[in-house]
Design an enzyme around this catalytic site. Sequence first.
Site, short mmCIF file in Angstrom:
data_model
loop_
_atom_site.label_atom_id
_atom_site.label_comp_id
_atom_site.label_asym_id
_atom_site.label_seq_id
_atom_site.Cartn_x
_atom_site.Cartn_y
_atom_site.Cartn_z
N ALA A 1 0.83 -1.21 0.00
CA ALA A 1 0.00 0.00 0.00
C ALA A 1 0.87 1.26 0.00
CB ALA A 1 -0.93 -0.02 1.20
N HIS A 2 0.21 2.39 -0.02
CA HIS A 2 0.96 3.64 -0.20
C HIS A 2 1.83 3.98 0.99
CE1 HIS A 2 -2.72 6.27 1.25
NE2 HIS A 2 -2.54 5.23 2.01
#
Lengths: 330, 330, 330
Positions: free
Chosen positions: C239-240
């Site tokens: 994920a980011h």
Amino acid sequence: MRLQDIASHIGADLCSAGPDIEIEGLASLSSAGPGHLSFLVSADLLELANQSRAGALICPHDLVQQLSQQTSRPLLASKQPYLAYAHASGLFTDEAAPAGIHPSASVDKSVEMADDVHIGANAVVGPGVRLAAGVAVGSGCQLGRNVQIGEATRLFPNVVLYHGVRLGSDCILHSGAVLGADGFGFAPSANGWVKIHQLGTVIVGDRVEIGPNCTVARGALDDTRIGNGVIMDAQVLIAHNVEVGENTAFAGQSGAAGSARIGANCTFGGQSGVVGHIEIADNVHLQGRSVITKSIYQAGSYSSLWPQLPAGEWRRMVASLRHAAKKKAE
Amino acid sequence: MRLQDIASHIGADLCSAGPDIEIEGLASLSSAGPGHLSFLVSADLLELANQSRAGALICPHDLVQQLSQQTSRPLLASKQPYLAYAHASGLFTDEAAPAGIHPSASVDKSVEMADDVHIGANAVVGPGVRLAAGVAVGSGCQLGRNVQIGEATRLFPNVVLYHGVRLGSDCILHSGAVLGADGFGFAPSANGWVKIHQLGTVIVGDRVEIGPNCTVARGALDDTRIGNGVIMDAQVLIAHNVEVGENTAFAGQSGAAGSARIGANCTFGGQSGVVGHIEIADNVHLQGRSVITKSIYQAGSYSSLWPQLPAGEWRRMVASLRHAAKKKAE
Amino acid sequence: MRLQDIASHIGADLCSAGPDIEIEGLASLSSAGPGHLSFLVSADLLELANQSRAGALICPHDLVQQLSQQTSRPLLASKQPYLAYAHASGLFTDEAAPAGIHPSASVDKSVEMADDVHIGANAVVGPGVRLAAGVAVGSGCQLGRNVQIGEATRLFPNVVLYHGVRLGSDCILHSGAVLGADGFGFAPSANGWVKIHQLGTVIVGDRVEIGPNCTVARGALDDTRIGNGVIMDAQVLIAHNVEVGENTAFAGQSGAAGSARIGANCTFGGQSGVVGHIEIADNVHLQGRSVITKSIYQAGSYSSLWPQLPAGEWRRMVASLRHAAKKKAE
């Protein structure tokens, strides 16, 4: 972009002695430079904010005084600094695709589309497709026959929409998302599985975001329905005939099995799951990696997440609990 | 389509006083209209069936009398109504791709293919590929060198088959499926991981369906093998050198780790998993979200699924059980 | 390929009486024929090795004597036979893509690239992209504006890199991988979720392998960072703003939530997970299907994996443990 213009756009008050400086971008407190706007949501971050080199800050109203005492940089006071930051982020993104159809795209003659539609290189748009104003179809996307897409919806490259899928307006679909593939329907027979052809489709509301490599299956007879404002992170799976209420959020790698009826404003943590043919009320929040196995009629938080232990300790715990349960059963 | 023709096709008896009406489609009991055929599998649905506006119904033989008392609509009596519905569904799908090669497809000169093959727009077919009669390669598909595909197998758009992958006949592969990418093989060394080039391939039997965004990895030395009649829902992962027996079914987001040998007629629930290098007998059924960590030599149902509780209750349960296990260990 | 050349390449000693035979490929002990080189790593496999029809074997030094007594076939003695096998595997793969740009590729005029770059059919390469020497972009890949790719990095077909993504040298990205799609960032508001435009990017080091259908999200403000030598199996989700240290390995279907900071030389088992905003030390090993919910500052193995039981036994165990925990709470 002038700070005053940002303040107007995000509904914040430019409330410090600092000048109306030019902002070149957003940045986190720790990486911001003098040309950046940053933000803090609570007093916990005051020290980090004071150390930050950011040229300006979005902050809650009640921190304006403390922050002003430390530096003279401009402050944008907001009731909801995180929301203000979200609104500001839209000012610094440059994603608009130019109108026009790339010559390498394969667009059926029967397609109806607005003048300002963008269709990228090597995209394939099948017969009977309808694209409303402002739609952007990224390069390499595949749109089956009779797909319909509402205004300003944007597909990043390599999205696949099977025949008949309908998207509302202002949606974003990320690369690798596949909508409308057959749901997993098979009848057992003496000769193995017999495919149940999936005759429904997928209907997606407005302002929906569907992350990369997500899958939304088409319905068996009725349609799979995704409500307005629903958001999905990457690799989410929505099975056939699921109905998802408005503004429900799915974190990465979560999934909902067939015919689940999910309420509005729910949140599903990463890698969580919902079994099929159940009903979930509005405002249900499922922790990461948890599973819902029965209908939930009451709003609230639910969990079945076991947190990790050192492997030896975990193994002993499992053995001990299994032993205890077995002994009790005897 | 005339009801009598449907009855013949699905092996049901047209057994009521109703006329031989024209059927325009299938629908669920609740959404059906007068032009629709619907179905019920058991007496539980009798009330819903009586309320339904469906023009005709597939039902078990023993419900014919009760249903006839309520309305005069035609009934198709079947020993296996769900299977009959599955067979009927194939009559109302319109998926056939027209024979022919789209001018934008990139097809190597060395490709051997039957006359009636379909290759969609912007598909890429590498050297040495062999496509049997009735094969349909969707737009945007990528077929590496020496891929072989058996009769009437259909690839939806954006499927990727790496070099040497072999598919049997009558298979369906959905968009985003990737077969034959390298298995996850690396040897540790003082300088980090050293790649083990994956020299095997993937061999898929007949009548296999592989869902959207699934992954089947190529073998390290030997091949990964998927038996006849296997079905996979979306986002399933089959790792390298796995062997899957006939008619085994994988629900969405499930996975099997490297070199697992899985029997025939097994079912794996959604988000379930199988660790590597184990053996699983025929007719093993794994509940959703469960994991098999050791070889299973006996048919039956298995589980390791913890159902959800309200989050506070769950947290207290975990704490209490951990505490009890720890205390006992002391 | 002559056995002596293989020995030199993999740093093994050709130490038996057998001739310097020609090797046509690698194979497992059980499937090897006379033209194949196979390998064994320990004495456990001696019997299988003696039965094998392999023309030559890689083995540990201390097994040379025993193996020589059985047959006269050549042996390659190695300190690390598995690593030697990994090195040998590279000799029998034929993956090099020819330099050149396929005429159907859509390459922006502003792209800067080395002379020997390969760009496959129907690939799309956006403005400002920079491709170093030896880069291979597979057919159907989509590269957004300003992507940068280092020397000899290879993208298999249908990889998507959003704008600004940067890859180091000697990386391999498999089909369906999507890097740089928006991280899952939204601010709640009275009108539903407000998108936080993701202004960072993804920066990938050297010698990274990213499996099929993986997803690495772009950062919100700062960048998502994948260290040198990291390896990911299929369907992994990063994920980011996650940071992953060197040589960390992710098995299939595992995931790391936003802003997790993961150390070097960690291993994550299949379907495992890491919650967001936590820190994980170097050399942490997480068992398959386990979840890390809090920061781990100490190297070691961790688990939260419940192994399966027969379904009835499992159900009784869950009921018993729930009951015990509840009773204790009262």
